[in-house]
Design an enzyme around this catalytic site. Sequence first.
Site, PDB file in Angstrom:
ATOM      1  N   GLY A 283      22.518 -25.429 -14.008  1.00  0.00           N
ATOM      2  CA  GLY A 283      21.211 -25.444 -14.641  1.00  0.00           C
ATOM      3  C   GLY A 283      20.943 -24.151 -15.386  1.00  0.00           C
TER       4      GLY A 283
ATOM      5  N   GLY B 215      24.579 -27.734 -11.318  1.00  0.00           N
ATOM      6  CA  GLY B 215      24.094 -28.927 -11.991  1.00  0.00           C
ATOM      7  C   GLY B 215      25.173 -29.691 -12.724  1.00  0.00           C
TER       8      GLY B 215
ATOM      9  N   GLU C  41      25.521 -21.711  -5.275  1.00  0.00           N
ATOM     10  CA  GLU C  41      24.097 -21.383  -5.222  1.00  0.00           C
ATOM     11  C   GLU C  41      23.732 -20.256  -4.263  1.00  0.00           C
ATOM     12  OE1 GLU C  41      24.473 -25.297  -7.126  1.00  0.00           O
ATOM     13  OE2 GLU C  41      25.365 -24.383  -5.348  1.00  0.00           O
TER      14      GLU C  41
ATOM     15  N   ASP D  28      22.261 -28.041  -4.372  1.00  0.00           N
ATOM     16  CA  ASP D  28      21.351 -29.161  -4.621  1.00  0.00           C
ATOM     17  C   ASP D  28      22.083 -30.203  -5.458  1.00  0.00           C
ATOM     18  OD1 ASP D  28      21.431 -27.645  -6.964  1.00  0.00           O
ATOM     19  OD2 ASP D  28      19.322 -27.992  -7.444  1.00  0.00           O
TER      20      ASP D  28
END
Length: 366
Positions: free
Chosen positions: A76, A125, A148, A156
């Site tokens: 992301g 992502g 992360e 995630d």
Amino acid sequence: MSTAEDPLLGRGDDPVLLRVEGRAAHIVLNRPRALNALTHAMVRRIDAALTAWESDPAVETVVLTGEGGRGLCAGGDIRSIHEDVTTGTGDATRAFWRDEYRLDARIARYPKPYVAVMDGVVMGGGVGISAHGSVRLVTERSRVAMPETGIGFVPDVGGTYLLGLAPGELGTHLALTGTQLTAGDALRCGLADHFVPSASLPALIADLAGAPVRDVLARYVRDAPPGPLADERPWIDHCYAAETVEEIMARLLADGSRPAKEAAEALLSRSPVALKVTLASLRRARGLGSLEAVLDQEYRVSCAALTAPDLAEGIRAQVIDKDRSPRWNPGTFTEVSDVDVDRYFAPLGAQELALAAGRAGQEQAW
């Protein structure tokens, strides 16, 4: 409407390029200077394309690739997240995650073959929009990771679901350390399906315009070079089977091998809160069953991270100032209590993502 007239396809400078060639529709991530990092607008554009192609009988296959030659997607757009957290309310990031996680779930259930070309860097992502696909290709250039914890965050985009399914405790090792996987280990961990030499990708992608995916794969799939994780399973399974991060650290330090020592050093550089929440997320994910239920949990965790200091600090240290010296708060494992961890899993009430409930409703309707 012809392809040239279709407004969905956009312009050549768009961050997501769309085209249809024969029986294959193509999604091309087009932010090469940012290693194709995802923005909210990109997520919405991909979702709109999938909606259009799902009901288009001329489209039999969807293909995902990235421009620039360095990778599919580095994750992301965390610079935007940092700005939203530090100068805004966090609402823009919550809205981005809501649509991103819904897209990941949609990709996992997409009714047509979804071919993700995971060449080069595929992280965060980028894993979400590729590793949930039905046909996942890796090459000798692939580097797949969920890094992360290095920015004070937690895996995630369905990452805790995927890593929870990896053999033994490989997923725990990958989630906590952010270790990058080569093609062979991505296959071993269930994050990819087939190895294709990178030099063969242009021909493979061209052939998808005129033939079914199965027939095309048969011409190009090869055996992947072996990765290191097969030989490291004994110490990984032993060390990461521990119940707490503190015990995992103790086992890693006691193991005596160089890879275990390197893993311990990696953990010592990570956010203590992120590590403890990541371990709890993985263990809970294994009992939730569906991807949708895990994404619901990840959304709660992600939203909680927006109100804690480590996410903004981690992005600052790694991406904004690049001093690589994050000041985690709290700074030690012992300062992170069970209550601190449980806060990340608190229900969101009317703000829940509620993917699992929606999925259950669809199944009941069928």
